[in-house]
Design an enzyme around this catalytic site. Sequence first.
Site, PDB file in Angstrom:
ATOM      1  N   THR A   1       0.711  -1.256   0.102  1.00 51.90           N
ATOM      2  CA  THR A   1       0.098  -0.018   0.047  1.00 51.90           C
ATOM      3  C   THR A   1       0.954   1.226   0.011  1.00 51.90           C
ATOM      4  O   THR A   1       1.708   1.404   0.890  1.00 51.90           O
ATOM      5  CB  THR A   1      -0.877   0.133   1.214  1.00 51.90           C
ATOM      6  N   GLU A   2       0.624   2.196  -1.001  1.00 49.24           N
ATOM      7  CA  GLU A   2       1.333   3.354  -1.125  1.00 49.24           C
ATOM      8  C   GLU A   2       2.898   3.237  -0.744  1.00 49.24           C
ATOM      9  O   GLU A   2       3.671   4.072  -0.556  1.00 49.24           O
ATOM     10  CB  GLU A   2       0.958   4.417   0.008  1.00 49.24           C
ATOM     11  N   LEU A   3       3.267   1.998  -1.517  1.00 43.25           N
ATOM     12  CA  LEU A   3       4.660   1.895  -1.504  1.00 43.25           C
ATOM     13  C   LEU A   3       5.524   1.596   0.032  1.00 43.25           C
ATOM     14  O   LEU A   3       6.707   1.925   0.119  1.00 43.25           O
ATOM     15  CB  LEU A   3       5.495   2.736  -2.501  1.00 43.25           C
TER      16      LEU A   3
END
Length: 435
Positions: free
Chosen positions: A146-148
Amino acid sequence: MKTICFYFQIHQPFRLKRYRFFDIGNDHYYYDDFQNEEIMRRIAERCYLPANKAILEMIKTSGGKFKVAFSISGLALEQMEIYSPEVIDSFKELAATGNVEFLAETYAHSLASLGENIEEFQDQVKKHKQKIHDLFGVKPKVFRNTELIYSDDISDAVYKMGFKGMLTEGAKHILGWKSPNYMYSSCIQPQLKLLLKNDRFSEDLSLRFNNYNWNEYPLTADKYISWIAATPDSEQIINLFMNYEVLGSLNPAETGIFDFFKALPRFAADKGIGFSTPSEVFALLKPVDSISVPYPMSWVDEEKDCSSWLGNVLQQEAFHKINSISERVGLVEERRIKQDWNYLQSSDHFFYMSTKHGNSGFSPYDNPYDAFNNYMNVLSDFIARVNAQFPETIENEELNSLLTTIKNQGEEIEDLQKELEKLKKKTTTKKKTEA
């Protein structure tokens, strides 16, 4: 030969309706169906469908040389199935080319990797992999959180789930003088290879492409490729990671974003630059060094940390509250509770509570405090439903015993399924031999 690795994030949460204190105990449906449908249909029309059409055209006109990777959350896929099934069909068409890779992530685009229950993180990733396989017939081999979001501890968990490669942010406070244009590895799991986002080139498209005040405006495809070609010859991989809404939504079609994008393969070919999926890069290149990330980082904001979701007391309280029932939810078999559990874990709910961004335009609430109150009202009702099945009075020993039994049964079922697959293969081989 220098290569470009394109990766796009696709996610849409199930947004909550206005849920009042007096609704607790009386209304167990939490979602704003009208808003969710309107947003999904609008983005599908502006971004997903025309962007997929453009990519399919680019693959064909480039003779199969253009390649791209997607990470699509389970919640986004569910909404596509409900509101815009034609988007699923267009992704299936892309998948059939063999030039598109689908990455694994958390099903709910959640912050599960930051929680204490590692099994919840594992379960969400497993559920997402199954969803991708069911829809597109492929099993993801590369992980994108998630979101890197990434840290040393997360890399350890990801490697133990069987992944050999992962995507994350090329944060300056981590890399220092190092370039993101190489492959790296986890410092505690050296076998886990890492691709790091090139901030400059990614944000030229995601943040600056449509900025009239940018000194490089307007950005053309030949100029952009010439910048990439001008990087040192030793830097073999340029990782362009961004939200898919860059194509058509954040940068509307009238900005020329689609014409710009479709021109990239031709100018890249002129400069001897290719395109690769993450799996292809992991197979071809070797890590030049390892990176150490003791505290979680992400690709959001200048700080590149997780403060956009867990930076204030409102977010921390909400995150603690939902995670406090994680083990109890694991015991529940009711489908609706399981479904709500997924939807309520989406990182967006915590992002809406952030006091960092003001009204960013992404939040359906007037302010972070409204977001917090609405979410906590919903969560109060949800917790009451979970406790109705597994009361808080259950002793820890009894709860742990139940969890151990369920885990053992799950492992036994998994072993039996593997054995069944082996027997099916043997039977098929035997029939072919006899024929």
